[in-house]
Design a protein around this motif. Structure first.
Motif, PDB file in Angstrom:
ATOM      1  N   VAL A 153       0.881  -1.183   0.000  1.00  0.00           N
ATOM      2  CA  VAL A 153       0.000   0.000   0.000  1.00  0.00           C
ATOM      3  C   VAL A 153       0.907   1.218   0.000  1.00  0.00           C
ATOM      4  O   VAL A 153       1.817   1.308   0.835  1.00  0.00           O
ATOM      5  N   SER A 154       0.685   2.120  -0.936  1.00  0.00           N
ATOM      6  CA  SER A 154       1.566   3.294  -1.003  1.00  0.00           C
ATOM      7  C   SER A 154       1.386   4.155   0.235  1.00  0.00           C
ATOM      8  O   SER A 154       0.265   4.305   0.754  1.00  0.00           O
ATOM      9  N   ARG A 155       2.468   4.707   0.707  1.00  0.00           N
ATOM     10  CA  ARG A 155       2.434   5.554   1.903  1.00  0.00           C
ATOM     11  C   ARG A 155       1.821   6.913   1.575  1.00  0.00           C
ATOM     12  O   ARG A 155       2.096   7.490   0.513  1.00  0.00           O
ATOM     13  N   LEU A 156       1.027   7.389   2.489  1.00  0.00           N
ATOM     14  CA  LEU A 156       0.437   8.713   2.334  1.00  0.00           C
ATOM     15  C   LEU A 156       1.449   9.769   2.759  1.00  0.00           C
ATOM     16  O   LEU A 156       2.325   9.506   3.577  1.00  0.00           O
ATOM     17  N   GLU A 157       1.299  10.938   2.197  1.00  0.00           N
ATOM     18  CA  GLU A 157       2.232  12.019   2.516  1.00  0.00           C
ATOM     19  C   GLU A 157       2.178  12.298   4.027  1.00  0.00           C
ATOM     20  O   GLU A 157       1.095  12.407   4.609  1.00  0.00           O
TER      21      GLU A 157
ATOM     22  N   ARG B  60       9.431 -15.604   9.300  1.00  0.00           N
ATOM     23  CA  ARG B  60       9.244 -15.926   7.878  1.00  0.00           C
ATOM     24  C   ARG B  60       8.296 -14.952   7.170  1.00  0.00           C
ATOM     25  O   ARG B  60       7.329 -15.349   6.535  1.00  0.00           O
ATOM     26  N   ILE B  61       8.598 -13.694   7.292  1.00  0.00           N
ATOM     27  CA  ILE B  61       7.781 -12.685   6.608  1.00  0.00           C
ATOM     28  C   ILE B  61       8.430 -12.381   5.258  1.00  0.00           C
ATOM     29  O   ILE B  61       9.653 -12.409   5.125  1.00  0.00           O
ATOM     30  N   ARG B  62       7.613 -12.129   4.254  1.00  0.00           N
ATOM     31  CA  ARG B  62       8.149 -11.929   2.915  1.00  0.00           C
ATOM     32  C   ARG B  62       8.383 -10.461   2.612  1.00  0.00           C
ATOM     33  O   ARG B  62       9.476 -10.028   2.343  1.00  0.00           O
ATOM     34  N   ASP B  63       7.322  -9.675   2.632  1.00  0.00           N
ATOM     35  CA  ASP B  63       7.449  -8.256   2.300  1.00  0.00           C
ATOM     36  C   ASP B  63       7.280  -7.453   3.569  1.00  0.00           C
ATOM     37  O   ASP B  63       6.209  -7.438   4.151  1.00  0.00           O
ATOM     38  N   PHE B  64       8.349  -6.818   3.982  1.00  0.00           N
ATOM     39  CA  PHE B  64       8.275  -6.055   5.225  1.00  0.00           C
ATOM     40  C   PHE B  64       8.550  -4.578   4.986  1.00  0.00           C
ATOM     41  O   PHE B  64       8.669  -3.806   5.922  1.00  0.00           O
ATOM     42  N   GLY B  65       8.627  -4.186   3.710  1.00  0.00           N
ATOM     43  CA  GLY B  65       8.946  -2.800   3.395  1.00  0.00           C
ATOM     44  C   GLY B  65       7.937  -1.820   3.951  1.00  0.00           C
ATOM     45  O   GLY B  65       8.244  -0.650   4.182  1.00  0.00           O
ATOM     46  N   ASN B  66       6.726  -2.303   4.166  1.00  0.00           N
ATOM     47  CA  ASN B  66       5.680  -1.399   4.660  1.00  0.00           C
ATOM     48  C   ASN B  66       5.640  -1.335   6.180  1.00  0.00           C
ATOM     49  O   ASN B  66       4.723  -0.746   6.748  1.00  0.00           O
TER      50      ASN B  66
END
Lengths: 159, 162
Positions: A153-157, B60-66
């Motif tokens: 989910v894209s981050r909001l400003e 075992r998490i894949r996408d953690f960028g968020n």
């Protein structure tokens, strides 16, 4: 009939104080989240794994997506990307769990643009459909349906 | 003596309306005491507020960028934040594998990471435990359904650092 004198009793003062305290507590514990909601547009990506090869051809940029459970609108498709379909498999020779390509299958990444409302905890489409990475979504578009996790989910400003 | 006299006063002293308003006020006060004061007795969360640092392990998490430093962390079922992420450490993910000989070994998991989140929260620590917002007890080893504004994930409380 004689007019009654206007007098403020101790009880009246207590009632006003209680109402003021109740109002403050109500705002503090219930109402503070209300009014902090903002509106914005986000991009989010849904991953449909293990689809038959060519499935992605059914998905067109510009189509609207719907939630396939409660018919909530999910937004408009802005990008479709095809990746190899992967499956976890134990490779005991090297002692690890690998991701192996599955022939004849594909993974489709659908990027969706949606207008959302948000507060400090959640992002919602139309105030009723929660979007976060890691949430499972059943969806349908024009001539196709599928289900998968929201990947990003894209981050909001400002976040 | 009549219970309520001709002027609407109970035993000739208290107005009936005032009496009922008094009852409502007492009920409100009692409700507030039960809601906000007895919590301490239930959880034992008495003491001065301080910053508590604890860690959460996510396997075992894949996408953690968020998941980012500065994000507020929430636990499903709790209305309040259970802290703020102040550090994220990742390691190659591992899992148990059984060899052809029946031996159990630890192997790497491709394209996954194990993650330790360090969380800072305002809470109370005493001899009974560590509590965030008085009611959220930090129990090492307990599994939780966490979420931030952008990510939902399962994890467990790994340690209480301070």
């Amino acid at each position: 009939m004689a007019k009654k004198d206007f007098k403020i009793s101790t009880f009246d003062i207590v009632v006003v104080v209680v109402v003021l305290i109740a109002g403050f507590l109500g705002y503090r514990f219930i109402g503070q989240d209300i009014g902090k909601k903002g509106t914005d547009t986000v991009l989010y990506t849904i991953e449909l794994t293990d689809q038959q090869e060519g499935f992605s051809n059914m998905i067109q940029v510009g189509d609207n997506l719907m939630d396939n459970v409660k018919n909530f609108p999910l937004g408009t498709i802005v990008n479709v990307e095809v990746q190899p379909s992967l499956a976890s498999a134990v490779d005991i020779n090297v002692g690890m769990i690998r991701e192996a390509v599955v022939e004849g299958r594909e993974t489709v990444l659908i990027t969706v643009e949606a207008s959302v409302t948000h507060d400090e905890k959640d992002i919602m489409i139309n105030d009723n459909f929660l979007i976060k990475s890691g949430i499972w979504v059943a969806l349908r578009g024009t001539g196709f349906a599928g289900s998968g996790y929201i990947l990003d989910v894209s981050r909001l400003e400002g976040d | 003596m009549k219970l309520i006299d001709n002027n609407g006063r109970i035993f000739g002293k208290i107005n009936v309306m005032d009496f009922f308003i008094g009852v409502v006020i007492l009920a409100l006060i009692l409700g507030a005491v039960v809601r906000f004061a007895t919590v301490d007795k239930v959880t034992g969360a008495n003491g001065l507020e301080k910053d508590i640092v604890y860690t959460v392990r996510v396997d075992r998490i894949r996408d953690f960028g968020n998941i980012q430093v500065g994000d507020a962390l929430y636990d499903r079922g709790m209305e309040f934040s259970v802290g703020t992420i102040i550090a994220i450490d990742t390691f190659p993910a591992e899992d148990k594998l059984v060899t052809n000989d029946g031996e159990v070994i630890t192997g790497l998991v491709e394209n996954r990471v194990d993650m330790i989140l360090t969380i800072e929260a305002s809470g109370i620590q005493n001899e009974k435990g560590s509590f965030v917002e008085k009611v959220y007890e930090l129990l090492v080893g307990s599994n939780k359904s966490y979420y931030t504004k952008y990510r939902e994930f399962g994890g467990r409380i790994h340690s209480i650092v301070d």
